[in-house]
Design a protein around this motif. Structure first.
Motif, PDB file in Angstrom:
ATOM      1  N   ASP A 139       4.729  -2.357 -11.134  1.00 50.01           N
ATOM      2  CA  ASP A 139       3.302  -2.646 -11.312  1.00 50.01           C
ATOM      3  C   ASP A 139       2.891  -3.997 -10.748  1.00 50.01           C
ATOM      4  O   ASP A 139       1.737  -4.397 -10.937  1.00 50.01           O
ATOM      5  CB  ASP A 139       2.942  -2.628 -12.805  1.00 50.01           C
ATOM      6  CG  ASP A 139       2.766  -1.224 -13.350  1.00 50.01           C
ATOM      7  OD1 ASP A 139       2.784  -0.280 -12.552  1.00 50.01           O
ATOM      8  OD2 ASP A 139       2.616  -1.085 -14.572  1.00 50.01           O
ATOM      9  N   ARG A 179      -0.129  -3.490  -8.734  1.00 52.20           N
ATOM     10  CA  ARG A 179      -0.824  -2.205  -8.834  1.00 52.20           C
ATOM     11  C   ARG A 179      -2.125  -2.345  -9.621  1.00 52.20           C
ATOM     12  O   ARG A 179      -2.128  -2.726 -10.792  1.00 52.20           O
ATOM     13  CB  ARG A 179       0.060  -1.163  -9.504  1.00 52.20           C
ATOM     14  CG  ARG A 179      -0.528   0.266  -9.414  1.00 52.20           C
ATOM     15  CD  ARG A 179       0.454   1.288  -9.966  1.00 52.20           C
ATOM     16  NE  ARG A 179       1.760   1.158  -9.332  1.00 52.20           N
ATOM     17  CZ  ARG A 179       2.039   1.590  -8.115  1.00 52.20           C
ATOM     18  NH1 ARG A 179       1.101   2.197  -7.389  1.00 52.20           N
ATOM     19  NH2 ARG A 179       3.240   1.438  -7.590  1.00 52.20           N
ATOM     20  N   THR A 226      -3.427  -1.601 -13.862  1.00 51.85           N
ATOM     21  CA  THR A 226      -2.318  -1.611 -14.803  1.00 51.85           C
ATOM     22  C   THR A 226      -2.404  -2.812 -15.736  1.00 51.85           C
ATOM     23  O   THR A 226      -2.839  -3.895 -15.347  1.00 51.85           O
ATOM     24  CB  THR A 226      -0.966  -1.635 -14.080  1.00 51.85           C
ATOM     25  OG1 THR A 226      -0.931  -2.734 -13.167  1.00 51.85           O
ATOM     26  CG2 THR A 226      -0.736  -0.343 -13.319  1.00 51.85           C
ATOM     27  N   PRO A 283       0.409   7.759 -10.315  1.00 55.02           N
ATOM     28  CA  PRO A 283      -0.365   7.262  -9.167  1.00 55.02           C
ATOM     29  C   PRO A 283      -0.113   8.086  -7.915  1.00 55.02           C
ATOM     30  O   PRO A 283       1.014   8.549  -7.668  1.00 55.02           O
ATOM     31  CB  PRO A 283       0.130   5.818  -9.004  1.00 55.02           C
ATOM     32  CG  PRO A 283       1.465   5.801  -9.661  1.00 55.02           C
ATOM     33  CD  PRO A 283       1.374   6.760 -10.801  1.00 55.02           C
ATOM     34  N   VAL A 333       0.809   7.922  -4.832  1.00 57.36           N
ATOM     35  CA  VAL A 333       1.496   7.122  -3.815  1.00 57.36           C
ATOM     36  C   VAL A 333       2.544   8.017  -3.163  1.00 57.36           C
ATOM     37  O   VAL A 333       2.945   9.036  -3.730  1.00 57.36           O
ATOM     38  CB  VAL A 333       2.140   5.866  -4.436  1.00 57.36           C
ATOM     39  CG1 VAL A 333       1.058   4.924  -4.956  1.00 57.36           C
ATOM     40  CG2 VAL A 333       3.093   6.236  -5.581  1.00 57.36           C
ATOM     41  N   GLY A 361      -3.606   4.162  -5.336  1.00 55.46           N
ATOM     42  CA  GLY A 361      -2.458   3.914  -6.196  1.00 55.46           C
ATOM     43  C   GLY A 361      -2.784   3.356  -7.556  1.00 55.46           C
ATOM     44  O   GLY A 361      -1.886   3.096  -8.364  1.00 55.46           O
ATOM     45  N   ALA A 362      -4.082   3.163  -7.846  1.00 53.13           N
ATOM     46  CA  ALA A 362      -4.460   2.627  -9.152  1.00 53.13           C
ATOM     47  C   ALA A 362      -4.103   3.618 -10.254  1.00 53.13           C
ATOM     48  O   ALA A 362      -4.231   4.831 -10.090  1.00 53.13           O
ATOM     49  CB  ALA A 362      -5.960   2.335  -9.186  1.00 53.13           C
TER      50      ALA A 362
END
Length: 314
Positions: free
Chosen positions: A166, A169, A172, A261, A263, A305-306
């Motif tokens: 994280d 990220r 998060t 996420p 990703v 990607g959040a």
């Protein structure tokens, strides 16, 4: 009708309200993890009984730029059935927003299955990715890396993996050790499955490469958290998801919902495990700017990607 913040004398009435609204969910236990809970809980009281309540908790959350912001997280929102439709929640949310602003919160975050309740008070939904599919009847679990159920002694490893994954990220929460000891066990209790990968490093020491958490409600598994590191994150993600799926099948679950996420390493692992999975955009998260510009808040909650992990719920 009286609108005010809670006092210690209100705890019995609050417990009744939250049990009525949420059943056995760990609302009261989580609320008691907040040392400032009384001043941050807004209640509507009539004839000595709490009819409605809102709790706001400031949390350190990463922004789209990687900085950590103070965010007012709203939870434990409930109204007794006989008092619904009277605008109590909207009035309490207004009071909560004013208090969060005075407390220096950049913006506010909440999660709900009834977003229409909060739109008129200034909160807006934002998208979150998920995948829905049927678990294969037989799941091949890679033999390497080794995968096992996480235990109490793994806490330092899980903390390190989470912090590394994280690190930048968006959306998060920056977890503390107290979060891991107080909040995480309330959401990831004995009914959940936490798996950790492990390999042998230099000197014969165990080196964790990742972990995943799944909830197991009836008929399905919900994969709600992952952290993968090391030279082969895609392989680690696939191994973890396959191990979860195998154990879920053994436990009689046939369906999977993946809330992780979007990703490459996660997307690839999901497609390998659930090739026919349906990508579903969910809109249970809501945000409201307080001191930060609306554009900055929107950038955080919609960043590639959040994710906001289920274990950081409030």
């Amino acid at each position: 009708m009286q609108f005010r913040t809670a006092t210690p004398d209100d705890e019995v009435s609050l417990a009744h309200l939250w049990h009525t609204a949420f059943g056995d969910a760990p609302v009261l236990a989580l609320w008691r993890c907040d040392p400032g809970r009384h001043d941050r809980t807004f209640v509507a009281v009539e004839d000595g009984r709490i009819l409605s309540a809102v709790h706001c908790l400031p949390r350190p959350i990463r922004s789209a730029t990687g900085t950590v912001e103070r965010v007012g997280c709203v939870g434990s929102v409930a109204t007794l059935p006989r008092a619904r439709g009277r605008g109590l929640v909207r009035r309490l949310m207004t009071a909560a927003a004013e208090a969060m602003t005075a407390d220096g919160c950049a913006w506010s975050l909440l999660f709900t299955g009834t977003p229409e309740v909060y739109r008129s008070a200034g909160w807006e939904t934002f998208p979150a990715p998920s995948w829905h599919g049927v678990l294969p009847a037989a799941v091949a679990v890679p033999g390497r890396p080794g995968i096992r159920t996480a235990g109490p002694d793994d806490l330092p490893r899980l903390m390190a993996l989470r912090a590394r994954f994280d690190r930048e990220r968006p959306l998060t929460t920056v977890r503390t050790e107290e979060d891991w000891r107080c909040r995480i066990p309330r959401w990831y209790d004995d009914s959940c499955l936490t798996l950790v990968t492990e390999s042998t490093g230099a000197g014969g020491t165990a080196q964790p490469g990742g972990f995943a958490v799944a909830r197991l409600p009836a008929h399905r598994t919900e994969i709600v958290e992952i952290a993968v590191t090391g030279p082969a994150p895609a392989a680690t993600a696939h191994a973890l998801l396959a191990a979860v799926a195998a154990r879920a099948r053994t436990a009689g679950r046939t369906e999977a919902v993946v809330r992780l996420p979007d990703v490459p390493e996660v997307r690839g692992a999901v497609r390998r495990l659930l090739p026919a999975a349906e990508a579903v955009t969910e809109y249970t998260g809501m945000a409201r700017p307080l001191l930060a510009p609306r554009e900055a808040v929107r950038a955080t909650v919609t960043a590639p990607g959040a994710v906001h992990w289920f274990g950081d719920s409030f």
